[in-house]
Design an enzyme around this catalytic site. Structure first.
Site, PDB file in Angstrom:
ATOM      1  N   SER A 167       0.815  -1.210   0.000  1.00 50.43           N
ATOM      2  CA  SER A 167       0.000   0.000   0.000  1.00 50.43           C
ATOM      3  C   SER A 167       0.855   1.270   0.000  1.00 50.43           C
ATOM      4  CB  SER A 167      -0.945  -0.038   1.211  1.00 50.43           C
ATOM      5  OG  SER A 167      -1.915   0.962   1.124  1.00 50.43           O
ATOM      6  N   LYS A 171     -13.558   9.600  -7.683  1.00 48.70           N
ATOM      7  CA  LYS A 171     -12.812  10.850  -7.518  1.00 48.70           C
ATOM      8  C   LYS A 171     -11.522  10.597  -6.737  1.00 48.70           C
ATOM      9  CE  LYS A 171     -13.344  15.546  -5.668  1.00 48.70           C
ATOM     10  NZ  LYS A 171     -14.266  16.484  -4.973  1.00 48.70           N
TER      11      LYS A 171
END
Length: 434
Positions: A107, A147
């Site tokens: 990550s 978004k």
């Protein structure tokens, strides 16, 4: 000096030249090169940003050849990760990212690795899985908001492009949670080196051109970065588990304190919540000032309450922690490490001394409250005359190592043992001890 005498010294001069050549400093040799190693273990938190800033400033100010960031992390906050990468890009010191043996850079760790000047992994380590997640009552849930996803993909791709790395992986690590081991990452152009250790990696990158500088790391000495006390403590409470635990304990402490007045649990609850908020990114300076104000208030409150208890202990803890956080962090460009250590002692030591003084004052107040009235305490005690005493002529007696004026209704000679039976203003009333 004759030629004959000079010739006698030639063998000696020749030997000196040989020794100088063998043991002297080689031509062109400079000071020993050194590399700073920053170990990031655990989640990327707000404290990680403070740590990278401090480590970079140390590397810049102390002329380290490069900064190696050893990454063993499951991920972390997006905002913290972006700040971390920005700090690496803005420094003039070459930054080398490395996933150590048995480590991982998932990550946020993957994004940070791609943001370094040189990226490397140890064999059998893994990077990837960078899809953002959010906390929920059930645990963590993937973020599906386009978004957010599109913005993160653009950031990841731009970071990879800036460092000439695989842009496809930079996108798919977010959109598809793609993972790569060390060999796959090297073959895909995500990293530049596979190395079993940091010394081996430094040998491999020796001579590389990074940020307009030729690395000289082949024989460099490594130094592990150690954060100053405030950063070390901030790093501790920034651990997501610890900060969440502090917030939970603080909440239950306040509830318990309100439901059980006098226990003082609400005080510790407030302190725990403040520390938890600082750990999650709340402004450190505001938190420090708040803790100091709370600490002083608690100590004053303790003086007004009987005995030394929870208010005094909580006040002292608040003062010490607050003073630790007041030490400037991330200011290597302003203060040298030695001065910062002195500054820490200068701020923390007086706080501890002040706190101990308040503890002593509280103890004395509590002790005085427990004492019996002086008059009642001395009635019946024994003393000894140091001169003759009579009804018409008071004299002095010795009581508890002190001289007291006394009178008696009977004649008492010098050096006799007497019993205190009363007190009239500043004069004691005594009788002969039977």
């Amino acid at each position: 000096m004759s030629v004959e005498r000079v010739s006698r010294f030639l063998p000696v001069l020749f030997l000196c030249c040989i020794l100088a050549t063998a043991f002297g400093t080689p031509a062109g040799a400079g000071p020993e090169e050194k590399v700073l190693v920053l170990e990031i273990a655990g989640a990327i938190t707000p404290a990680s940003d403070n740590v990278i800033v401090d480590a970079i400033e140390k590397a810049e100010n102390e002329d380290f050849e490069a900064l190696v960031i050893s990454l063993d992390t499951p991920g972390g906050g997006l905002e913290e990760t972006q700040v971390f990468i920005k700090e690496m890009e803005n420094t003039s010191v070459p930054v080398i990212g490395y996933v150590p043996e048995s480590g991982k850079a998932w990550s946020a760790g993957t994004l940070i690795l791609m943001g370094t000047d040189i990226a490397a992994m140890a064999p059998f380590t893994v990077i990837g899985s960078a899809q953002p997640v959010q906390m929920s009552a059930e645990g963590t849930e993937p973020v599906e908001d386009e978004k957010i996803i599109n913005a993160l993909v653009k950031f990841s791709v731009s970071t990879a492009k800036k460092h000439g790395r695989n842009e496809t992986f930079a996108e798919e690590v977010i959109t598809k949670n793609k993972n790569l081991d060390a060999e796959e990452a090297l073959a895909s152009g995500v990293i530049e080196y596979v190395s079993p250790s940091i010394p081996d990696l430094l040998d491999q990158v020796d001579g590389e051109e990074v940020k307009g500088k030729t690395l000289e790391t082949g024989n460099a000495r490594t130094e592990t970065y150690e954060p100053p006390l405030p950063l070390a403590f901030l790093r501790l409470i920034s651990n997501p588990v610890i900060s969440s635990l502090l917030l939970t304990i603080g909440l239950y402490g306040i509830i318990f304190g309100i439901s059980n007045p006098g226990a003082g649990a609400e005080i510790f609850g407030v302190i725990a919540i403040v520390l938890g908020l600082i750990g999650t990114g709340f402004d450190v300076n505001i938190g420090a000032i708040f803790l100091i104000i709370v600490g002083v208030g608690l100590m004053l409150l303790e003086i007004q309450s009987p005995g030394f208890g929870v208010f005094g202990i909580a006040g002292l803890v608040s003062l010490v922690i607050g003073s630790i956080f007041l030490v400037p962090m991330g200011a290597e460009n302003i203060y040298t490490p030695e001065f910062r250590r002195t500054l820490t002692l200068t701020i923390v030591t007086p706080t501890i001394v002040f706190g101990l003084f308040l503890v002593f004052a509280v103890y004395k107040v509590a002790e005085s409250r427990k004492k019996k009235p002086v008059i009642g305490a001395i009635i019946g005690d024994s003393a000894r005359t140091i001169e003759a005493i009579s009804p018409d002529k008071p004299g002095f007696i010795r009581y508890s190592g002190e001289y007291w004026q006394a009178r008696s209704e009977e004649e008492i000679g010098k050096g006799e043992k007497v019993e205190i039976i009363g007190k009239e203003q500043e004069m004691l009333v005594v009788k002969r001890k039977s």
